[in-house]
Design a protein around this motif. Structure first.
Motif, PDB file in Angstrom:
ATOM      1  N   ARG A 319      68.513   5.694-101.336  1.00 46.42           N
ATOM      2  CA  ARG A 319      67.128   5.529-101.801  1.00 46.42           C
ATOM      3  C   ARG A 319      66.434   4.357-101.105  1.00 46.42           C
ATOM      4  O   ARG A 319      65.238   4.414-100.811  1.00 46.42           O
ATOM      5  N   ALA A 320      67.169   3.296-100.840  1.00 47.51           N
ATOM      6  CA  ALA A 320      66.576   2.087-100.260  1.00 47.51           C
ATOM      7  C   ALA A 320      66.371   2.188 -98.761  1.00 47.51           C
ATOM      8  O   ALA A 320      65.592   1.430 -98.182  1.00 47.51           O
ATOM      9  N   ALA A 321      67.071   3.134 -98.124  1.00 48.48           N
ATOM     10  CA  ALA A 321      67.058   3.202 -96.670  1.00 48.48           C
ATOM     11  C   ALA A 321      65.990   4.156 -96.149  1.00 48.48           C
ATOM     12  O   ALA A 321      65.480   5.017 -96.862  1.00 48.48           O
ATOM     13  N   SER A 322      65.670   3.995 -94.880  1.00 52.46           N
ATOM     14  CA  SER A 322      64.849   4.956 -94.151  1.00 52.46           C
ATOM     15  C   SER A 322      65.722   5.557 -93.068  1.00 52.46           C
ATOM     16  O   SER A 322      66.910   5.242 -92.958  1.00 52.46           O
ATOM     17  N   ASP A 323      65.154   6.415 -92.252  1.00 54.34           N
ATOM     18  CA  ASP A 323      65.935   6.970 -91.149  1.00 54.34           C
ATOM     19  C   ASP A 323      66.503   5.866 -90.262  1.00 54.34           C
ATOM     20  O   ASP A 323      67.659   5.942 -89.821  1.00 54.34           O
ATOM     21  N   LEU A 324      65.715   4.824 -90.024  1.00 48.37           N
ATOM     22  CA  LEU A 324      66.060   3.833 -89.008  1.00 48.37           C
ATOM     23  C   LEU A 324      66.557   2.508 -89.560  1.00 48.37           C
ATOM     24  O   LEU A 324      67.138   1.707 -88.821  1.00 48.37           O
ATOM     25  N   GLY A 336      81.467  -3.832 -92.131  1.00 47.11           N
ATOM     26  CA  GLY A 336      81.335  -2.379 -92.227  1.00 47.11           C
ATOM     27  C   GLY A 336      79.945  -1.901 -91.862  1.00 47.11           C
ATOM     28  O   GLY A 336      79.780  -0.907 -91.141  1.00 47.11           O
ATOM     29  N   GLY A 337      78.918  -2.615 -92.356  1.00 44.50           N
ATOM     30  CA  GLY A 337      77.544  -2.248 -92.039  1.00 44.50           C
ATOM     31  C   GLY A 337      77.232  -2.420 -90.562  1.00 44.50           C
ATOM     32  O   GLY A 337      76.521  -1.606 -89.969  1.00 44.50           O
ATOM     33  N   GLN A 338      77.765  -3.472 -89.971  1.00 44.20           N
ATOM     34  CA  GLN A 338      77.533  -3.706 -88.545  1.00 44.20           C
ATOM     35  C   GLN A 338      78.180  -2.605 -87.696  1.00 44.20           C
ATOM     36  O   GLN A 338      77.595  -2.141 -86.709  1.00 44.20           O
ATOM     37  N   LEU A 339      79.374  -2.188 -88.100  1.00 41.95           N
ATOM     38  CA  LEU A 339      80.050  -1.113 -87.373  1.00 41.95           C
ATOM     39  C   LEU A 339      79.282   0.202 -87.506  1.00 41.95           C
ATOM     40  O   LEU A 339      79.151   0.964 -86.541  1.00 41.95           O
ATOM     41  N   PHE A 340      78.768   0.465 -88.718  1.00 45.11           N
ATOM     42  CA  PHE A 340      77.986   1.674 -88.920  1.00 45.11           C
ATOM     43  C   PHE A 340      76.729   1.645 -88.055  1.00 45.11           C
ATOM     44  O   PHE A 340      76.354   2.655 -87.440  1.00 45.11           O
ATOM     45  N   ALA A 341      76.080   0.485 -87.992  1.00 43.65           N
ATOM     46  CA  ALA A 341      74.865   0.355 -87.187  1.00 43.65           C
ATOM     47  C   ALA A 341      75.147   0.626 -85.714  1.00 43.65           C
ATOM     48  O   ALA A 341      74.350   1.272 -85.020  1.00 43.65           O
ATOM     49  N   GLY A 342      76.278   0.154 -85.230  1.00 42.62           N
ATOM     50  CA  GLY A 342      76.584   0.286 -83.817  1.00 42.62           C
ATOM     51  C   GLY A 342      77.123   1.641 -83.411  1.00 42.62           C
ATOM     52  O   GLY A 342      76.858   2.116 -82.305  1.00 42.62           O
ATOM     53  N   ALA A 343      77.880   2.287 -84.304  1.00 42.20           N
ATOM     54  CA  ALA A 343      78.587   3.509 -83.891  1.00 42.20           C
ATOM     55  C   ALA A 343      78.151   4.775 -84.612  1.00 42.20           C
ATOM     56  O   ALA A 343      78.438   5.873 -84.126  1.00 42.20           O
ATOM     57  N   CYS A 344      77.461   4.630 -85.742  1.00 43.04           N
ATOM     58  CA  CYS A 344      77.247   5.802 -86.593  1.00 43.04           C
ATOM     59  C   CYS A 344      75.787   6.123 -86.896  1.00 43.04           C
ATOM     60  O   CYS A 344      75.421   7.293 -87.054  1.00 43.04           O
ATOM     61  N   ALA A 345      74.964   5.107 -87.056  1.00 42.82           N
ATOM     62  CA  ALA A 345      73.601   5.293 -87.559  1.00 42.82           C
ATOM     63  C   ALA A 345      72.752   6.199 -86.678  1.00 42.82           C
ATOM     64  O   ALA A 345      71.897   6.940 -87.180  1.00 42.82           O
ATOM     65  N   SER A 346      72.982   6.182 -85.380  1.00 45.72           N
ATOM     66  CA  SER A 346      72.145   6.980 -84.493  1.00 45.72           C
ATOM     67  C   SER A 346      72.317   8.478 -84.731  1.00 45.72           C
ATOM     68  O   SER A 346      71.382   9.256 -84.487  1.00 45.72           O
TER      69      SER A 346
END
Length: 436
Positions: A319-324, A336-346
């Motif tokens: 709910r708090a997030a947007s696509d980007l 964990g969040g940093q790893l998700f940002a670098g490898a998964c979020a795209s």
């Protein structure tokens, strides 16, 4: 005292005779050929080999009888069990190392009763406990198909299991306790579609072998049919009709979509062994047969199952997030969040709809709502690679990219962000999964 010993000496042979009789009786083979509901994709009037190919795919034979990069049906796949490792056998028509010398009767006996050509017992890693319901005609159709395949001269690997589990003769006692040779019996009070689905699920696709809890003897606990189990680290989910913990809240269309493509919008994407089942088996089923399977699944008695998962399809992190952007969540700044940002979020996006393909969606699926993170860890380590209906479904494996602590941190973050749960994955558990 002498009279007591005399009674004991008389009783012992009697008990031995009774025991042998019980053993023989409990290990008896059902001689019936059996009959099977007519599958839409394999009518009796179809070409025998084509019919056998369809049945072999419905039974998912190749999934267990091929290794990554190996030759189809040549065996060698490792099954890591609590008491050792068992390797699948070569079932190509090679006469030396495969099944080329099996007669019809020998093949039927192996498939339905778990007895090899040489009279030795098969281990129930081969699901004869489910295949026993198959009709003789269906088993021989599969044999006809297998015998058209290229012969592969590849010796079977020796199992790596210790005493007493390496004593095949002892399987007779396991069978006496947990197995009954029998054929499928249609329910006259049910529809043709229901019976077809029951045969597909129970005999051919052997769904219960993964999705049903095991008892102390590693046999299926049929009182908890399809209530969910963990297999080689992967959670085979509860697929009973329970609306909260099973698939009772799924629509017929979602269930059919999941079985046929490995993905159902808002419900889940197949990974691990289930992805293999879709890749090798379910996607090839006729739509009417898939519909019959759904019809039967609807009637499986609801069970909560062990370690039930409650799905929050709109967790606070989503709910708090947007696509980007991840939203204001301190966990996004941690490892964990940093790893998700670098490898998964795209690919997955912070609010979880998936960018390139719906299969990348994370919102509303059970895997990210499971605090144990079992399937999330499996996907991170192994990735996904399957081809469904001429479309490649791919996610890279990160086993060589992240260490155990990083995988644990990433998995726990995914569970936190997309499921609203506290993940419990530890580096030690990740290390164990790597070895499975």
């Amino acid at each position: 005292m002498k009279k007591r010993w005399k009674r004991v000496l008389i009783a012992l042979p009697v008990l031995a005779v009774v025991g042998v009789g019980a053993y023989v009786w409990l290990n008896r083979s059902d001689p019936a050929d059996g009959s099977a509901p007519t599958l839409a994709g394999a009518p009796p009037s179809s070409d025998p080999v084509a019919r056998g190919e369809y049945l072999a795919k419905a039974a998912d034979c190749i999934a267990c009888h091929v290794t990554p990069g190996g030759k189809p049906y040549a065996g060698g796949l490792a099954f890591k069990l609590p008491f050792g490792t068992i390797y699948s056998s070569n079932i190509t028509p090679d006469p030396e190392t495969g099944i080329g010398r099996y007669t019809d009767d020998e093949f039927v006996r192996a498939v339905r009763d778990g007895i090899r050509r040489d009279g030795k017992h098969l281990y129930p890693a081969f699901p004869y406990t489910s295949y026993t319901e198959m009709s003789r005609a269906d088993v021989l159709a599969i044999k006809a198909y297998l015998f058209t395949l290229p012969k592969v001269n590849q010796p079977n690997r020796e199992n790596d299991i210790g005493f007493p589990f390496n004593q095949r003769w002892a399987m007779g006692f396991w069978n006496a306790a947990f197995f009954r040779s029998h054929r499928f019996e249609p329910d006259a009070g049910r529809s043709e579609a229901w019976n077809r689905g029951a045969y597909l699920a129970g005999a051919l696709a052997h769904c219960g072998e993964c999705h049903t809890p095991r008892n102390i003897g590693f046999a299926m606990s049929n009182g908890s049919l399809l209530a969910g189990e963990t297999v080689n680290g992967w959670r085979a989910w509860n697929i009973t009709s329970d609306a909260t913990h099973g698939i009772g809240a799924w629509s017929d269309e979602q269930l059919a979509q999941y079985l046929s493509t490995g993905h159902a919008d808002g419900k889940g994407t197949a990974g691990g062994p289930m992805a293999e089942a879709v890749d090798h088996s379910f996607q090839y089923l006729n739509a009417d047969d898939v519909s019959a399977l759904v019809t039967w699944l609807r009637t499986v008695p609801a069970k909560e199952g062990k370690d039930p998962v409650v799905v929050d399809a709109n967790a606070p992190g989503i709910r708090a997030a947007s696509d980007l952007l991840p939203g204001k969540d301190p966990a996004a700044e941690a490892l964990g969040g940093q790893l998700f940002a670098g490898a998964c979020a795209s690919c997955h996006q912070w609010n979880g709809p998936g960018r390139q393909t719906p299969q990348a969606s994370l919102a509303g699926i059970r895997g990210v709502n499971d605090p144990s993170g079992a399937n999330v860890v499996g996907i991170i380590l192994q990735g996904v690679s399957m081809r469904v209906r001429d479309q490649d479904v791919y996610m890279p494996a990160f086993a060589q990219t992240f260490n155990d602590a990083e995988v644990a941190a990433l998995a726990n973050y995914v569970v936190h962000h997309f499921g609203g749960k506290t993940g419990t994955v530890t580096p030690a558990e990740v290390a164990k999964r790597r070895a499975q």
